[in-house]
Every structure is written in C-alpha cells, then in structure tokens.
Design a protein around this motif. Sequence first.
Motif, PDB file in Angstrom:
ATOM      1  N   ASN A 109      -0.376 -35.083 -12.997  1.00 21.44           N
ATOM      2  CA  ASN A 109      -0.380 -34.597 -11.623  1.00 21.44           C
ATOM      3  C   ASN A 109       1.058 -34.521 -11.093  1.00 21.44           C
ATOM      4  O   ASN A 109       1.931 -35.272 -11.528  1.00 21.44           O
ATOM      5  CB  ASN A 109      -1.219 -35.516 -10.730  1.00 21.44           C
ATOM      6  CG  ASN A 109      -2.669 -35.558 -11.174  1.00 21.44           C
ATOM      7  OD1 ASN A 109      -3.225 -34.556 -11.614  1.00 21.44           O
ATOM      8  ND2 ASN A 109      -3.294 -36.724 -11.075  1.00 21.44           N
ATOM      9  N   GLU A 110       1.278 -33.627 -10.169  1.00 18.52           N
ATOM     10  CA  GLU A 110       2.623 -33.410  -9.647  1.00 18.52           C
ATOM     11  C   GLU A 110       2.637 -33.529  -8.125  1.00 18.52           C
ATOM     12  O   GLU A 110       1.701 -33.098  -7.450  1.00 18.52           O
ATOM     13  CB  GLU A 110       3.142 -32.026 -10.055  1.00 18.52           C
ATOM     14  CG  GLU A 110       3.227 -31.822 -11.554  1.00 18.52           C
ATOM     15  CD  GLU A 110       3.635 -30.406 -11.913  1.00 18.52           C
ATOM     16  OE1 GLU A 110       3.773 -29.576 -10.987  1.00 18.52           O
ATOM     17  OE2 GLU A 110       3.816 -30.126 -13.111  1.00 18.52           O
ATOM     18  N   TYR A 111       3.733 -34.109  -7.628  1.00 20.54           N
ATOM     19  CA  TYR A 111       3.934 -34.190  -6.175  1.00 20.54           C
ATOM     20  C   TYR A 111       5.236 -33.491  -5.812  1.00 20.54           C
ATOM     21  O   TYR A 111       6.271 -33.689  -6.459  1.00 20.54           O
ATOM     22  CB  TYR A 111       3.995 -35.648  -5.709  1.00 20.54           C
ATOM     23  CG  TYR A 111       4.370 -35.782  -4.244  1.00 20.54           C
ATOM     24  CD1 TYR A 111       3.427 -35.561  -3.249  1.00 20.54           C
ATOM     25  CD2 TYR A 111       5.662 -36.107  -3.862  1.00 20.54           C
ATOM     26  CE1 TYR A 111       3.759 -35.663  -1.906  1.00 20.54           C
ATOM     27  CE2 TYR A 111       6.012 -36.208  -2.529  1.00 20.54           C
ATOM     28  CZ  TYR A 111       5.054 -35.993  -1.553  1.00 20.54           C
ATOM     29  OH  TYR A 111       5.402 -36.088  -0.223  1.00 20.54           O
ATOM     30  N   ASP A 112       5.195 -32.673  -4.772  1.00 21.29           N
ATOM     31  CA  ASP A 112       6.395 -31.998  -4.284  1.00 21.29           C
ATOM     32  C   ASP A 112       6.246 -31.778  -2.781  1.00 21.29           C
ATOM     33  O   ASP A 112       5.170 -32.015  -2.208  1.00 21.29           O
ATOM     34  CB  ASP A 112       6.601 -30.665  -5.011  1.00 21.29           C
ATOM     35  CG  ASP A 112       8.050 -30.219  -5.005  1.00 21.29           C
ATOM     36  OD1 ASP A 112       8.866 -30.863  -4.301  1.00 21.29           O
ATOM     37  OD2 ASP A 112       8.385 -29.221  -5.670  1.00 21.29           O
ATOM     38  N   VAL A 113       7.313 -31.350  -2.153  1.00 21.73           N
ATOM     39  CA  VAL A 113       7.296 -31.138  -0.701  1.00 21.73           C
ATOM     40  C   VAL A 113       7.684 -29.697  -0.397  1.00 21.73           C
ATOM     41  O   VAL A 113       8.291 -29.001  -1.206  1.00 21.73           O
ATOM     42  CB  VAL A 113       8.271 -32.094   0.014  1.00 21.73           C
ATOM     43  CG1 VAL A 113       7.878 -33.533  -0.224  1.00 21.73           C
ATOM     44  CG2 VAL A 113       9.711 -31.840  -0.436  1.00 21.73           C
ATOM     45  N   LYS A 114       7.328 -29.276   0.814  1.00 19.41           N
ATOM     46  CA  LYS A 114       7.772 -27.973   1.300  1.00 19.41           C
ATOM     47  C   LYS A 114       9.259 -28.053   1.653  1.00 19.41           C
ATOM     48  O   LYS A 114       9.739 -29.083   2.108  1.00 19.41           O
ATOM     49  CB  LYS A 114       6.976 -27.574   2.551  1.00 19.41           C
ATOM     50  CG  LYS A 114       5.482 -27.395   2.316  1.00 19.41           C
ATOM     51  CD  LYS A 114       4.775 -27.045   3.614  1.00 19.41           C
ATOM     52  CE  LYS A 114       3.287 -26.869   3.409  1.00 19.41           C
ATOM     53  NZ  LYS A 114       2.588 -26.574   4.690  1.00 19.41           N
ATOM     54  N   ASP A 115       9.966 -26.953   1.431  1.00 18.58           N
ATOM     55  CA  ASP A 115      11.369 -26.910   1.831  1.00 18.58           C
ATOM     56  C   ASP A 115      11.481 -27.198   3.326  1.00 18.58           C
ATOM     57  O   ASP A 115      10.685 -26.698   4.131  1.00 18.58           O
ATOM     58  CB  ASP A 115      11.972 -25.532   1.533  1.00 18.58           C
ATOM     59  CG  ASP A 115      12.151 -25.303   0.040  1.00 18.58           C
ATOM     60  OD1 ASP A 115      11.911 -26.246  -0.734  1.00 18.58           O
ATOM     61  OD2 ASP A 115      12.530 -24.182  -0.344  1.00 18.58           O
ATOM     62  N   ALA A 116      12.466 -28.022   3.683  1.00 18.52           N
ATOM     63  CA  ALA A 116      12.647 -28.420   5.083  1.00 18.52           C
ATOM     64  C   ALA A 116      13.992 -27.908   5.587  1.00 18.52           C
ATOM     65  O   ALA A 116      15.043 -28.405   5.158  1.00 18.52           O
ATOM     66  CB  ALA A 116      12.564 -29.936   5.220  1.00 18.52           C
TER      67      ALA A 116
END
Length: 268
Positions: A109-116
């Motif tokens: 599984n992978e976790y990432d964030v939206k560009d801020a």
Amino acid sequence: KAEALLTGRHMKAKEFKFEMVDSDGKIVTTGTVDGANKNEKAAITWMDATIIYNRTGTYSYTVRQVIPSVKAGGVTYDQNTFLYTIKVTNKEGTLAIETIFKEEIIFKNEYDVKDAPITVGGNVTLDAGNRKMKAKEFLFTIIETDNKGIPIKGAKTIEMYNNENGAFQTTLIYKLKDVGTHYYLVTQKVLGEKGMKYGVNNYLLQIDVADHGDGTLKITPKNHENIKFTNIYEAEKKFSIQTKVKLDGRTLESKEFTFKLKPISENA
C-alpha cells in the motif's frame, strides 16, 4: 505467511484488513495488522480458522485485501490477489495435507499527499516625488537556505518582479518529501539604474511543512508579513545658461571676463 507494507507514513494498528476465500467465494478467515514503521513490513495476523478435509483433492484459496468503502486519505490500496493451493492425498488410510503452491504474499500500500502551494512575497515602495513606479521596474529573488541564510546545495534562485502597486510574489509547492522546516532568503537585485538607490534589506523567511496524515499538508509561514523594500530615486539635474556681454570702446577679447552664478535662495 502474509505481510503488508505501507510506504510514505507509519502503518496504524488494524488499519488494513484481509481475507482468504475458497473457490466458491466463501470467506475462510480474516486478518489484520498490528502496525509498523514507515516503509516496514507488518505480518498479517489471521483469525483462528480450522478447515476440515474429509476427502482427497486440490483446494485453492485466494488471499486479498479488503478495500474499505471509505478509504483513508492519501492511501492507495493494493488490489492484487494471491493464490494459495493445498493438495489432500490418502496415505495408507490417512489424509495428508500438502501445500503445493503458495505465492509470496505482500500487499504493498502507498501513502502520499496532494501538492500544497503557498504564495510568498513582499512589497516595494518608490520615493521619487511625482514619478510613479512601473511594473517590472524592480527585481527580487528568493532562494532556499539554511537557518543562517546560506543557500543550500542545489537550491534554485526564483526571480520576482513588482507590479504597478509594488507587490511581488511567487508560489512555492510542497510534497510529502518536503515535510520539515525550510528557510528562504529574500533579496532585491541592484539593477543599476542611474539615480536609483535600492533598498538592500535581506529577509529570512521560515516555512514549516507538516503532514496531517490524511493526504494533506499543513503549511505554516513565519517572518513573512514584513518583507518590505524602499527605493529612492533622485534625478540628475543639468542645465545650461547662455548670456552675452558687450564692451564699448574696443574689441572684446576671448575669456577676458569671468562670471559667477550664485543662488538667491536655498531652493534656487
């Protein structure tokens, strides 16, 4: 043995759930994880499940991850399935169980964030009497530094021009890898216009980047409200005076007379 992996952040206890189903689609057992550090595997703990075989044959099971209807923010779930096959044989009147095929079971599984993004900048004023400031008349730069204002290795300089009102700005964009504290030095470039005195202030801007853990970042700027420059323009004043002198009685010789120009007031 089955394992789960989460890249990008720590895995929470019981965050992911799994199940084993037989060839008829019946759930045989379910499992979950106890949690793990970022980028580390966690063993899947299965609920007790006793399968009773009363005849010989080959039995296949599918191991899969349960994808929740409400997904955790920022998480991409591994939807791969894995095959587990058992063969039951009769050995001298006793049923014997043998695993004949078992894939390496790792759910990634992978976790990432939206560009801020965040907009940073400042303001410049021009002291030039009746002269108005022009758009793109002044140039400012911002570069990432350490906490002492020394540019870090590989940092790129971003240029910013003023608008007609003196404002200048740029947009910085942060990703998951940028979590932490960042420093930037904001300066004005001396363009060398004759008569222009440029404000040479240096401002150290701090930006803190934190992960909410839900696929979004928290951006907190500091020391960003008072980035101001003042430029002063003084035009060079030149003028010429032409006059005539007349001498009666003889011919006037070159450079025979000298003259002095005196002001009649301080503002003359």
